[in-house]
Design a protein around this motif. Structure first.
Motif, PDB file in Angstrom:
ATOM      1  N   GLU A 210       0.831  -1.208   0.000  1.00 17.44           N
ATOM      2  CA  GLU A 210       0.000   0.000   0.000  1.00 17.44           C
ATOM      3  C   GLU A 210       0.867   1.261   0.000  1.00 17.44           C
ATOM      4  N   ASN A 214       1.325   4.003  -2.919  1.00 12.89           N
ATOM      5  CA  ASN A 214       1.061   5.419  -2.647  1.00 12.89           C
ATOM      6  C   ASN A 214       2.197   6.299  -3.151  1.00 12.89           C
ATOM      7  N   THR A 217       1.952   6.556  -6.901  1.00 14.16           N
ATOM      8  CA  THR A 217       0.813   7.390  -7.311  1.00 14.16           C
ATOM      9  C   THR A 217       1.072   8.865  -7.071  1.00 14.16           C
ATOM     10  N   THR A 242      -6.969   5.199  -6.243  1.00 14.08           N
ATOM     11  CA  THR A 242      -6.255   5.403  -4.970  1.00 14.08           C
ATOM     12  C   THR A 242      -7.115   6.186  -3.989  1.00 14.08           C
ATOM     13  N   TRP A 245      -9.835   4.096  -2.506  1.00 16.45           N
ATOM     14  CA  TRP A 245      -9.266   3.235  -1.468  1.00 16.45           C
ATOM     15  C   TRP A 245      -9.212   3.990  -0.139  1.00 16.45           C
TER      16      TRP A 245
END
Length: 473
Positions: A210, A214, A217, A242, A245
């Motif tokens: 995760e 991140n 992204t 994202t 989420w």
């Protein structure tokens, strides 16, 4: 003027404008329902006192010219009405200049609210909504094709939101570099959601994935926004996934939703472009002048992003035209909560009948599961999270909260889920205690039904009463 417009983005503009109007509607509704207890004339941080201290040029606002609770309510509910009209597409039925003026109204109204909102409106998504809302004024309606320069500036905002957040993480807490921040974040974030407990208990290797995703992204994908289609659309879609989420994992007011709205401005939907006349000269000149202004104002946010002393969520002008963003440069390892209690007894003792006030969003009763509230913003609950980090964050307003609880103030109690005292029987004393909260394990959840386990840490505020409440018959 083919160089000025992007006809293929007409559906993109339509989706973006309707989504932005929905965010505006939530923002104004939040203001209308909460302002009296927070910044009203008898609020914890009253607007009249603020405008006496701060000049108009530092905080331009309609409420610098006149303030009453009735006038504020009128502005907030008017903002709701205009946002609803924009959501319904009223701007498309007006001439170009009329549609622009209609989009200007919510921006002026919300700027007026934010600039007198003080601590309650100090969140980054307030400035983000204003910056995006200002650009929306110049995006046009069905009379013209979307201006290419405005679409570019919307991507520029999205770039700063994501890239700035990525930089603040890499420069901040080492857990972001070690990929371990999500071992703690879901438990210690400001306002957990109903799924946050489950996110916290995901396998730690998945937490590493995760965090790594991140970083990609926020530090790599934003550059793809300025590449040709369909790459830019793919980059925006990845950002939307994202953000969704994050929507599932917590309650972050409308931060995730306004970011999704921004990402929609970079998506080119497959639809034929309608025939529209060329943009009028006055519109072209106005849009280009605004673009030059915003480009010049971008200097300070860019300098901040490149600085080793990067700051988060800062406005560099009183109109919030170009700002800097970022979140969670550091992540708490331990969650503390301020638990507020009251008693009706004449003499407060440790064994007195202390009754706990229940907040709507912040953790309280260990058996009460968090609820979804975003994009609605529970401002008091968010500030209570900061108060638990340090009493300094609550110095300006916490005493006012306690005073109003001692009065059973109706507007303040509306901000809470439940008061333990009848409306006509306020408490004699109120106190606050600090507790450490942690998520229960799977086994503890099955055995007790509680999602939290809490441990007393220390006294936060000793038993307090109103000055005139020395004796009550």
């Amino acid at each position: 003027m083919e160089w000025f417009t992007a006809p293929d983005y007409w559906l993109t503009r339509l989706v973006f404008q309707r989504a932005l109007a929905a965010v505006y509607l939530v923002a104004f509704l939040t203001a209308a329902l909460q302002f009296r207890a927070l910044i009203g004339r008898r609020g914890m941080l009253p607007v009249p006192e603020f405008v006496r201290r701060v000049p108009f040029k530092r905080a331009p606002s309609l409420f610098q010219l006149h303030y009453s609770d009735r006038f504020f309510a009128l502005c907030a509910w008017s903002g709701c009405a205009v946002a609803a009209a924009l959501l319904a597409g009223l701007d498309s039925l007006l001439p170009l200049w009329g549609g622009m003026l209609l989009w200007l109204v919510p921006w002026v109204l919300y700027l007026s609210i934010v600039n007198v909102g003080q601590t309650w409106y100090s969140f980054g998504w307030e400035s983000l909504l204003l910056e995006v809302g200002f650009l929306a004024v110049f995006l046009g309606n069905d009379e013209v094709a979307p201006p290419l320069v405005v679409l570019f500036l919307l991507r520029w905002i999205l770039f700063r939101v994501e890239f700035g957040a990525g930089l603040i993480k890499m420069r901040g807490d080492e857990c972001w570099r070690k990929l371990t921040c999500l071992d703690h974040h879901h438990e210690t974030q400001p306002m957990p959601g109903p799924l946050s407990w489950f996110f916290h208990h995901l396998p730690r290797p998945l937490h590493r994935v995760e965090v790594a995703a991140n970083h990609v992204t926020q530090l790599v994908v934003p550059f793809l926004l300025f590449t040709p289609q369909p790459i830019a659309t793919a980059a925006a879609a990845l950002m939307i996934v994202t953000q969704l989420w994050l929507v599932l994992s917590g309650n972050f007011a409308w931060l995730n939703w306004i970011t999704i709205v921004l990402a929609l401005s970079a998506v080119r939907f497959p639809a034929g472009a309608p025939d529209v006349p060329d943009a009028p000269l006055w519109y072209v000149v106005l849009v280009l002048a605004v673009a030059v202004l915003l480009t010049g104002l971008s200097y300070r946010p860019v300098r901040n992003m490149l600085s080793r002393r990067q700051v988060m969520n800062r406005s560099f002008d009183p109109l919030h035209l170009v700002n800097t963003y970022g979140a969670f440069g550091s992540v708490s390892r331990v969650r503390h909560e301020v638990v507020v209690e009251g008693t009706a007894e004449e003499v407060p003792r440790e064994d007195s009948d202390w009754r706990e006030y229940e907040f709507k969003g912040k953790p309280g009763d260990p058996r009460r599961w968090p609820r979804p509230f975003a994009p609605y913003h529970l401002r008091l609950d968010w500030l209570m999270w900061f108060a638990a980090l340090s009493p300094a964050y609550a110095g300006a307003w916490f005493g006012g909260l306690v005073e109003r609880l001692l009065e059973n103030d109706r507007d303040t109690l509306r901000l809470l889920r439940r008061s333990p005292f009848p409306p006509d029987e306020p408490p004699r004393f109120v106190r606050a205690r600090l507790f450490r909260y942690r998520y229960t394990t799977w086994r503890e959840l099955r055995e007790t039904g509680a999602c939290w386990e809490r441990t007393y840490v220390r006294e936060y505020l000793p038993p307090t009463r109103l000055p005139e409440q020395v004796q009550r018959p």
